[in-house]
Structure formats: C-alpha cells, structure tokens
Design an enzyme around this catalytic site. Structure first.
Site, PDB file in Angstrom:
ATOM      1  N   LYS B 116      -7.317  -2.960 -11.075  1.00  0.00           N
ATOM      2  CA  LYS B 116      -7.348  -3.069 -12.521  1.00  0.00           C
ATOM      3  C   LYS B 116      -7.979  -4.372 -12.979  1.00  0.00           C
ATOM      4  O   LYS B 116      -8.690  -4.405 -13.979  1.00  0.00           O
ATOM      5  CB  LYS B 116      -5.939  -2.916 -13.086  1.00  0.00           C
ATOM      6  CG  LYS B 116      -5.427  -1.523 -12.813  1.00  0.00           C
ATOM      7  CD  LYS B 116      -4.119  -1.200 -13.456  1.00  0.00           C
ATOM      8  CE  LYS B 116      -3.686   0.163 -12.909  1.00  0.00           C
ATOM      9  NZ  LYS B 116      -2.444   0.628 -13.489  1.00  0.00           N
ATOM     10  N   GLU B 200      -1.012  -7.585 -19.494  1.00  0.00           N
ATOM     11  CA  GLU B 200      -1.929  -7.069 -20.500  1.00  0.00           C
ATOM     12  C   GLU B 200      -1.235  -7.094 -21.857  1.00  0.00           C
ATOM     13  O   GLU B 200      -0.045  -6.793 -21.950  1.00  0.00           O
ATOM     14  CB  GLU B 200      -2.271  -5.619 -20.132  1.00  0.00           C
ATOM     15  CG  GLU B 200      -3.608  -5.136 -20.598  1.00  0.00           C
ATOM     16  CD  GLU B 200      -3.873  -3.736 -20.056  1.00  0.00           C
ATOM     17  OE1 GLU B 200      -4.705  -3.594 -19.151  1.00  0.00           O
ATOM     18  OE2 GLU B 200      -3.203  -2.799 -20.530  1.00  0.00           O
ATOM     19  N   HIS B 235       5.444   5.082 -20.002  1.00  0.00           N
ATOM     20  CA  HIS B 235       4.079   4.875 -19.495  1.00  0.00           C
ATOM     21  C   HIS B 235       3.607   5.961 -18.545  1.00  0.00           C
ATOM     22  O   HIS B 235       2.604   5.801 -17.872  1.00  0.00           O
ATOM     23  CB  HIS B 235       3.937   3.523 -18.804  1.00  0.00           C
ATOM     24  CG  HIS B 235       4.567   2.435 -19.577  1.00  0.00           C
ATOM     25  ND1 HIS B 235       4.106   2.077 -20.818  1.00  0.00           N
ATOM     26  CD2 HIS B 235       5.659   1.672 -19.333  1.00  0.00           C
ATOM     27  CE1 HIS B 235       4.879   1.122 -21.291  1.00  0.00           C
ATOM     28  NE2 HIS B 235       5.827   0.861 -20.428  1.00  0.00           N
ATOM     29  N   ARG B 292     -10.377   8.466  -8.372  1.00  0.00           N
ATOM     30  CA  ARG B 292      -9.866   9.642  -7.650  1.00  0.00           C
ATOM     31  C   ARG B 292      -9.751  10.787  -8.644  1.00  0.00           C
ATOM     32  O   ARG B 292      -9.993  10.621  -9.834  1.00  0.00           O
ATOM     33  CB  ARG B 292      -8.494   9.337  -7.087  1.00  0.00           C
ATOM     34  CG  ARG B 292      -7.578   8.784  -8.196  1.00  0.00           C
ATOM     35  CD  ARG B 292      -6.130   8.905  -7.948  1.00  0.00           C
ATOM     36  NE  ARG B 292      -5.348   8.105  -8.878  1.00  0.00           N
ATOM     37  CZ  ARG B 292      -4.872   8.552 -10.043  1.00  0.00           C
ATOM     38  NH1 ARG B 292      -5.119   9.780 -10.452  1.00  0.00           N
ATOM     39  NH2 ARG B 292      -4.152   7.754 -10.827  1.00  0.00           N
TER      40      ARG B 292
END
Lengths: 166, 501, 501, 166
Positions: B116, B200, B235, B292
């Site tokens: 990420k 984040e 999430h 993926r």
C-alpha cells in the site's frame, strides 16, 4: 402433546395431535386450520389458513430456540407442562450471576479483564479468534468479574464457560 | 495453453478457478489441509493432495509444500486465488524457480503496486490524487501517533500487505491508538504473515469505487469499468455492485484512465483492481491496488459477459487482449452479497459447524459462487465466507428485487448466516436511493431495529414449529443412544474384522 | 398491477412463476395435490391450498377447484404455466366468469391458433408455408390410413391439443398405423383430456426452429428471435439453444415476420411461440403455435436479458410493450438441457422416488430452474422433468463447455437422471458442428456406445466405492431395525399422549 | 474387510482397513495410495494417487450396484468371501428362465403378449404408464412367454414380477 412456548415475551399454548402423517394443531386453546411438516433437517413448512410459512429452527446451547421465518427472527423457550422441568428464564435476562460462554469454537487471544474488576455492560472481557476474525466477548451486565477460567492462547469449545460476572 | 494448473487456495474461490479450468479443458490440481478433505474444492478438482494440518501457516501458506505438490502432479501453472499467498511476491518468485507460470503479475509489479505504501508513491508519480497519510510502514509507534494527532482523528491503521478489512482499525481518539495499533499488527501477522501497518487520514462519508483492469504481456492495458463497494462492515465489503449509481461517463473515463496509468507505471500484467475513495464532491483519491482477482469479480463478469478467470489464464499463457474489449458495453446492473457463517443477531460472531440442510437460490438473473454443501462441516480455521450471491437485472431496481427474492430462497440450518443482515439492508431507503458511504452500514447497525410482531401469523408459525421441533427432540435421547450403541457395535465388529487376514 | 396471482401448476414452472411474482411484489398462490404437500412450489409460495388426490384429472385439471381456490384466496389473476390446462380455452373462459385476469391469450385466440388443425388453416391464409397433412382431426381411421398411403410413409400422428411430444407417433409403415393411432389417441386423452389426433407428412432431416413472440393488448406484436430445438427424443425436445447455428439475419427476419403475421391474424395477445420446421434447403414450414409460455423460454431470456414471465404479467395487466424492444440485440449464446427423472441406460424408464442427496451446479453462466430438493420424493404421477439447466456463454463453444462443466457438477442419488445422455450428446462431433435434425438423437441412440474401460482409475474408484457401500450396508439391517423399533415406540407414545387432555 | 467386486466382467479384490476416520485400501492384493470417504448419501469421494474421483452408487432391486463416476457407468456385484452367500449371476445374463419385473411403479395399460406366445429378444410384452409416459417392457431373450401375472389397469410396484419368459 401440549407445549407452552414463550416467544417474544408472550406465552403461547400449542397442542399437537397426530393425524395420520400430519399434525393437527390447536393454538391457545383454539383448533386452527394449520398443517405442519418437517421438510428438511430443522426446517418446517407450516400452512396456516392457506398462508405458507417456512420456519428454520436453531437450538442454542442454553436450551432456547432461535426461529427464522421470512424476515422475522424469534427466540423461544418451549416447556412441556406435564414434565414440569422448571423454568430456565436465566438465559433470557441479564440479572444475577452470569456465566460467560464461548459463542463458537476458537482460541482465546487476549484477556481484557481480571478477577475483581468492575465492568460495565458491553465492556470487553476477552478476545476469541475464530475464522480469522478476532471477536470481543463482552459483559452482559454491570458488575464485578468473579472468575476468568481461561488463559491467553487456550483453545475453547462452543458453549464452554470462559468467565463469571456477578 | 496450460495443461494442468495448481490452485493454491480453498473454498469458493478454488471452486471458481476449477470451473474456469474445466471449461478450458485444463486439469485442475488442488491442495487440502486435514480439515478440508471433504471440502467441495477437493470433490470437484481433477487431483487433490494433502498439505498439512488445519492452521493455514502449516498448510495453505507453506510455499515449499505447494511447490512439492506442483512438481509431483506435473503442473505448468499456478493460480493463487485471493487471500493466503496471493499478494506475496515470494509466491511468483518460487513459481519462477520451479518453472511454473504464475497466473498473476510479476513479483516486481506486486512490490511496486501491491504494497500500500509503495502504491501510494507510484500513484503520486503519475498524478493520481491520494489520501493523506504515511508513505512507509510504521516503525516507531510514538512518531506515528504524533502524525495522527497532526492529521487529526479519525485515522485508519491499515496492513501494508492487507486486504479484506483484516489488519485494519479505525482510530477515533488518541487514547485508542496504542491498542488499535497492536490489534491491527497482530491480525495482519496472522492473516498475511507480515505485521507492518501504515497510517491514513480517514475521509468523511466517502464512497468506495474501484476499477477492474486487465493488462496483457504485450503492453495493452484496459479498464473494464467500476464496481462500487461502499457497503462495508468494519472495513470489510459486504455488498458490491456495478455500475456505481453515482457514476457518470465522464468520471468513469477519468478514473479508468487513472487506473490504467497506475498499472502501466507498475509494469502490471494480468487482472488487477485499482481502489479509490470518492468524496461528496465526486473527487477521487487513490487507495491501493489489489494485485490479484477480487472476491467481487463476478459483479463485473455479470455486466460485461466476460469470464475474468479465463482471461487471467489466457493472459498468463501469453495471449493478447483483443482490441474489441476496450469498447465493451456493460449490460444491466449486477450486485453481490457475501454470505458468511456468522450471526448478525449476536455481534456477528463466527458460526462454524455442520450444515444440516441447505436450499440454494436459482432461477433468472441469479448466480451463486459457493464452496459448501449440505452435510459438510464449515471448519473454524478459515475465513467465514460461505458463498457469494450475485443478481443481475436490467436496472438496479430489478437487480435488488431479484437479490431479495433469492435471499428469501437461500436457507441454511445447522450454522448461522448473515442473510438477515442483507434483507435488512435491501429494505433501507438510504440504500435503495444509494445514499451510502463506507461508514453507512456501521451506523445503520447502531440503530435499533424493530422487534418482530408477536401478533402475526409468522409468530404463530414459529410457535408451532418450536413445539414440533420439541416433539422430535423429546424423543431424540432414546434414538441417539440407540444409534450410538449400534455404531459402537459396528466399530467393534470392524476392529475384529481388520484383524482377519 | 395485480395483487395476487393463482398459479395453476406445479413443479419447476410453478417455482419460476412464483419467482417472477415475488420480484414484482405480487403475492403468489399455488395449489397442491395430496402427493405434493412437500413440493418446492408449496414451500416457496405465499399461499398454498390442497386441490385433491394425486391423479391430475382429480386435482390440477379440475377447473372448478381452481376457481374455488382463486375466490377463497382473493386472487385477481391466474397464470397457467405450461401443460395441464394451459392450452385449454375453457380455462380463460372460466377466468372471465370468475373476474380473474387470465395471463395468456383469449379463449378465441387459443382456438384460432392453438388447435394444430385450425392453426394450419390460419397460416395458409397469411401465406405462411405449412407441412402437408390433414387439416381436421381424424374421425375415420381408414380414410386417414388411405391419406397416409397417398402422402407416403413416414407420417406423423399428432394430438390436436398436444404439446411436449405427448400423443405423437411416427408411423413408418402401413402395418403400424392402427396401433400407433390407438396409442397416440389414448396418450392424448390422458395428457390433455382430448383424444383427437391429425396426420402430417414427416419431412426428412428437418430442423425444429421456433420464434418467440410477444403481443400486447394495444396491437403491438414483436419477435424476440428464434430458438432451435432439433435435439429430440421420440418427438420430445431435450436440448434447446439460441441463436440457431444455421440462422442468417435474412432468414430470421422472414421467419420473424411470418410468426408476427400469424399472431396478428389470430388476434393473439401475450407470449406465444410459432414453431417451424426448416429443411435442408433452408425453406421453412409452419408447424403449430404454442399459445403459452414454453418450457425452453429461459434460452431466450438468457440471450435477450428479458424476463418473459414478468412481461407476460405486465401485458395481462394492460401495459404496453415499449417500442425499444423491437430492436433488441441478443448477446452471446444460450443452451438448455431438460433433466428428467429417467434412466438413459435402461430404455429411459421413468425413475420416481426419494432424492437422497443432490449437488446443484452454479457459477458463471449457469442458471438452474428447478422444482426439486434433497430429501423430497419425486412422485410417479406427473411429468418426470426435474430441472432445466441453462448455460450462457459468449460463443456456442463457451456455452457448450459451461454446460458440460455444469453437468459434471450436477449429481443426484436416490433416483436416476438423464445427465449421462447429455454428456454423451455434448461430446458428439455432429452436435458440436450442429449437423443435426429432429431424428438425429433417435438415430444416435441406436448406435452402440463403448463400454467403460475397466482398466482405468475410474474403474478402481468404482470398485472401492462399491466395497465401501457394502461395508455400510452390511451393517444396515441392524441399525434399520433399531430405527424402526424406536419409531414404533415413538408412535406408541404419541398415541398415548394424544389421548391426554 | 475383504470383498470381491465383479465389475464389467472383471473380478477385483478390494480390502478395506479402517485407519482412524479413513479407510486404507488394498486392490487386487496390492496396497494402493487411496483414501475413500462418503461425502453424501450414496456419494463417495475417492482419491487414488492424487486423482479425485466421485462415485455415486445406486443399488438395484436385483442386488447389483450401478456406479457412476465422471462419464463412466459401471454395474457391479459385491461378494463377501467370508459369508459365501452364493453367486447371483442370473441378473447379469439373459440365459435361462427370465423374470420380467416392473422397473418403476406405475399402471399396466396394455398387455401385448399372451402365455404360450413365442417372442423375440426386444419384443414388447407389456406397456406400463408412469410419469405420464407409456413405457414398453420388452423380452430380454428369444423364448416363450410362460406366464403373465398382471392385468390391464393394474397398478404395480417397482420390482414387482410382471411375467416369466423361458
């Protein structure tokens, strides 16, 4: 056979009479036009005055039954007045001394409270990991942690007692 | 084309890949842990090999065992599915060493895009906006906490190697930071074998919209359009749909172009997904690349008519994407719900166990991607995903009506499932108007919902069924004991017979 | 729109209609005979009422019982499905008398088009070519035989009221004529309550291609394209597909126009099918009109994306067909196989009985329209159709690959099914090249097929399974007896308890 | 446990040894790498040297088993050498006096042959209606109809003897 069914806070009297392959039904003392049959494991097809209901039954470790029909979910407790087993209302209220049981098999990954701690209803007591998720087991009431019966890293079975809160 | 593919996975995604192999005339080879001998993927594959004990770290995550099976069975390619080792660059590297073609991007592309933090720098390099946050994994807890304070809470802690909401924690206040960091790290370690997390800024009411891309080995990269996955619980995506109800052709073009730029910059080949958050001003922010196949890929398949797994295999075999695919016109609307073995009425606790009976929905517009069957025991060791139910319709309204209808048909006894949650969501006015965002479901779940009416025929039916269940089970102790007796006798007899020559 | 629809049928088609009702928010009411109390349509419907003993003439074919249920339940419309009373003009008449809307054509249109002999005259009137034969039901056996001699054998005897190959006999020689006539008449009487049959010249190697039409009550009639149903066993369709592999846009236009002309001439409203034979010169001949939904309607649904049952309901409610539907562009290819409870290895004998276990296929491109479930007993009283398996793909090749894959996944124990037949057909080079005609399957079935290899791992697996089955069942007598004992005890206890107040 | 399985004209010796929850298998005297398990009623998953086979078993009224695996269908007869029940090969050959049984429950709608008639293999003897289809029951051999045991209109069960042909 006659049963008292405590369902959503209301007691219903269900009488079942075998009639060849079917069951005749009387509800709260009145015979009703109903026809019930087990079509698959724990799955009942019930026709009431023509309406077709399908009810799925899930027994819980505490002896109550969870019933799904359409979008509704009911919790019920069935008693047979003849056997008079005594009532087990404990499971449906959060009063008195409470046992905290594992809702599923898994592994205790964290213990969040110690014996003697004062806890609030909803406060986390332990974290059990199952199916790659960590699940917090919470106190059902305001009270004091009496006992913690498991350790971090310990594997537990469904229904196993993890702690007591008083 | 390949002759034999090793599927390094289990559950519904292993079944999905077996299906693609079979349709292409390629042999499928699967692996199974001790608790998966009876699993559907073992029943359906052409070949199946044991790979160790139940814990994934001793079975599905063992690179060397996978390579041993691939060699023994004579495989020429490997499909990782999603989860497990799917985003671990060590897997494509091991494949190369074993002369296996990895069906997915190169290890280098995975590193450039899959992490990420690396993905964020790369996006910045090609002028794609990103969400504010750290660009590197957190090494110093206190520095990270200080940064969080400067950005202002809420912030998100996310696993660098992560996916599927695992190793992710929303932190709303400074006091929660340390324990959230510990939980996220340990969950990330368990799920991906990598404890790194990063930080984040958490946007308010953003929508999660992602772009499916396909890239061949000859330099062509195409976007197959978006999926919206804003309905999330903690999430974790629970409903996905395409097209996004807020999408305009212009925004689709811009986001698609951004996704293609990122893929090109990372030297990406095969199927991948570029995830964005879109705020209330229709501004989009790059989130991460999933290097993926996604859980929710069927949504794109239903509207485009394409088979993404077959395309992945074709790309890995060196085939070119025909130009015509760039001008694919999606048809209708598709929506997926993720059916989990969990109890929505009881804090979403996992509910492994034996499936006593099951009725699967079918009929027009319905697709079910499943990894279970009646009589099978859902093990406690893996993800609780049982099945994905996907509906297609000419409009979003028809799609929702079909999904609702199919959910009524889907029944399972023996374990709990979250179907009731979806019935509730699909009746919510906000959802029907698509006025949703990534925290919408968590907020909805905090609202009390009405207790079912006990003065209804539904309650009558439930009371009757409860009594009838009791009749059957009052007599059960006797018959169960008898059954056990005779089983014991049989065992005794078997032992005796085994001693005979 | 309607509030409550009575479905005058059972099995998979009743389930299909329940699904459409549910998606439209309309209550569904079904009826069931004594052996159908546990049937899937009863489980899934909103309301279900008993309608009499197992034989259809005492239950599903009883007009008065249907009307009684409709009144009792407060229905405002009736869907007949296919078979039973679906093509009997007495049904729409009875509906009119009961103030129920019949979801289908008027009794007059049914008479003008549905009777095979009337349909032929009507087609001639609008310049659509027909197959040579009698225009009226056979009344005099000897005259009919003389006509057959003049036309030359083979000839076909067909039920005037018929469908689904019932009441149909191919006569190859004069000596067979009398017994074939008797068989066809008696089968027609049993199936449709009408013994009339007529005579038709049998074309050599024709293909069966039919046009699906939709007509609203406002004068619009549209064609939704063709289905090819040339794979038939004893005149009964077993595989259907769309588009037809031999179709050209020009031929499709001509056949579509012919079908629309016939529908208009008969004053047809609702969904209907105009059947044709197409010979080796691509000349087409009108065969008959089916004034109802077809078994194979899903094939058209999969390529057009339309829901024919919902459209039937909308038309019956007086809605207009939007003009856009005339320009519908089909996507990809669809193919359906009819799964029957019958034994292809034993002369296709019916195989009713209890379904002990079942695994349904699913995944990309697969649709299953079913009327059964595991644990249910398939009654001996009705049609042996268990399910229709429909595959969709981007090409005919992909569709066949998916269908083959799905057939491998579909397993049933307890009863026999004809899945092995389809596996055989889908491997035949003639079928793959689509070099087929309506007698092709009957000819294929006369060819011997290779015995399975006993020197294979398949044979090893079979031998092991046979021994393992024996282990289980060697001990069965004991446990079965025990189970019976305890059931007997339970019964005794129940009787005793019922006597208590 | 040891069984002789006559399958497609070949006799296989299958030995099954229970090993915890699984079965170890030896075939024709040689231990093989196989692992077999019943995954659903009459449905067996068999892994042989890694190959995954699924076998469905359908017992017939004559005691033989029909086995489906992949596209292959086998007919097998299982014997336990210890019990020595005697061989029942009759069902697999069309020699000697043959009994004609109903392959499914249904109704006899026509009798096509009379006692004493000479019939050819494949010639129709009776028509039984079931599931709305008329099914012709044919002679398995050339011979003479010895007896017809049913009448037109009579209901019959699966496996019920309808006629004898010698």
């Amino acid at each position: 056979m006659k049963y008292e069914v405590l369902l959503g806070g209301k007691t219903r009297v269900v009488e079942l009479m075998r009639d060849a392959e079917k069951w005749r039904v009387s509800l709260d003392g009145k015979p009703i036009d109903a026809d019930a049959i087990e079509v698959a494991a724990n799955t009942f097809s019930v026709l009431i005055e023509g309406e077709s209901w399908e009810v799925r039954v899930a027994p819980k470790p505490d002896g109550t039954l969870v019933l799904h029909t359409g979008i509704a979910e009911f919790v019920a407790q069935v008693e047979d007045p003849r056997t008079w087993r005594g009532r087990r209302h404990g499971a449906m209220e959060a009063e008195g001394r409470q046992q905290i049981t594992a809702p599923m098999p898994g592994k205790v990954v964290r213990v969040l409270a110690n014996p003697g701690d004062t806890v609030e209803a909803g406060q986390g007591l332990l974290v059990v990991e199952a199916m790659k998720m960590q699940n917090e087991i919470r106190s059902p009431k305001n009270g004091k942690v009496e006992k913690i019966l498991v350790k971090e890293g310990q594997a537990v079975n469904a229904g196993e007692i993890l702690a007591w809160v008083d | 084309m390949f002759r034999k593919i090793l599927i390094a996975n289990r559950g519904e995604i292993a079944v999905r890949i077996i299906r693609a192999c079979r349709e292409l005339g390629i042999k499928s080879v699967v692996v199974f842990s001790d608790v998966d001998r009876n699993s559907l993927h073992v029943r359906l594959a052409d070949e199946a090999y044991p790979i160790g004990p139940a814990p994934s770290r001793e079975s599905y995550l063992c690179l060397d065992k996978l390579m041993t099976v691939a060699k023994r069975a004579g495989c020429d390619a490997l499909h990782p599915g999603y989860g497990f080792l799917a985003e671990n660059p060590a897997l494509p590297r091991a494949c190369t060493d074993t002369s296996l073609t990895f069906i997915g991007p190169s290890a280098e592309a995975m590193e450039a895009l899959g992490s990420k933090t690396a993905g964020r720098s790369l996006a910045r390099g090609v002028d794609v906006p990103i969400v504010p946050g750290t660009n590197d994994p957190i090494e110093n807890l206190e520095e990270a906490r200080a940064l969080a304070q400067r950005m202002g809470y809420p912030v998100l802690l996310k696993a660098v190697a992560g996916g599927g909401g695992k190793g992710m924690r929303l932190v709303s206040a400074d006091a929660e930071f340390e324990s959230a960091f510990r939980d996220a790290s340990s969950e990330a370690m368990n799920a991906f074998g990598n404890a790194s997390v990063f930080l984040e800024k958490y946007l308010e009411k953003p929508r999660h919209i992602e772009i499916q891309i396909l890239a061949d080995a000859h330099g062509r990269v195409v976007s197959l359009g978006e999926r919206e996955c804003s309905v999330q619980r903690r999430h974790q995506k629970v409903i996905e749909e395409a097209p996004s109800p807020i999408m305009t052709p212009e925004l689709r073009k811009r986001m698609g172009d951004a996704a293609v730029r990122i893929a090109r910059a990372g030297g990406y080949v095969n199927a991948g997904t570029v995830e964005f958050l879109v705020d209330t001003h229709y501004d989009y922010y790059f989130l991460e690349v999933n290097t993926r196949l996604q859980v929710e890929h069927p949504v794109t398949e239903q509207v485009t008519g394409l088979d993404l797994v077959k395309l992945q295999i074709a790309i890995a075999a060196g085939h070119r994407l025909p130009f015509a695919w760039e001008s694919i016109t999606p048809r209708g609307h598709a929506m997926e719900v993720r059916l989990y073995a969990e109890d929505p009425e009881n804090n979403f606790f996992p509910s492994p166990g034996k499936i006593l009976s099951r009725r699967a929905p079918s009929g027009p517009g319905i697709r079910l991607d499943e990894g279970v069957y009646s009589g099978w025991t859902v093990p406690m060791d893996y993800d609780p995903l049982l099945a994905k139910l996907i509906a297609w319709g000419n409009s979003r309204e028809e799609t929702i009506a079909r999904l609702r209808r199919a959910l009524e048909e889907y029944t399972v006894t023996g374990i709990k499932t979250n179907t009731a949650l979806f019935r509730r969501i699909l009746a919510e006015p906000d959802f029907l108007r698509s006025e949703i965002h990534t925290k919408w479901l968590d907020e909805m779940l905090k609202r009390p919902h009405a207790a079912p009416d006990t003065d209804s025929h539904a309650a009558d039916a439930a009371a009757i069924a409860a009594a009838l269940w009791q009749v059957t089970h009052d007599s059960a102790p006797t018959s169960e004991r008898t059954e056990q007796d005779s089983r014991w006798k049989l065992d005794g007899r078997n032992r005796q017979l085994d001693r005979m020559p």
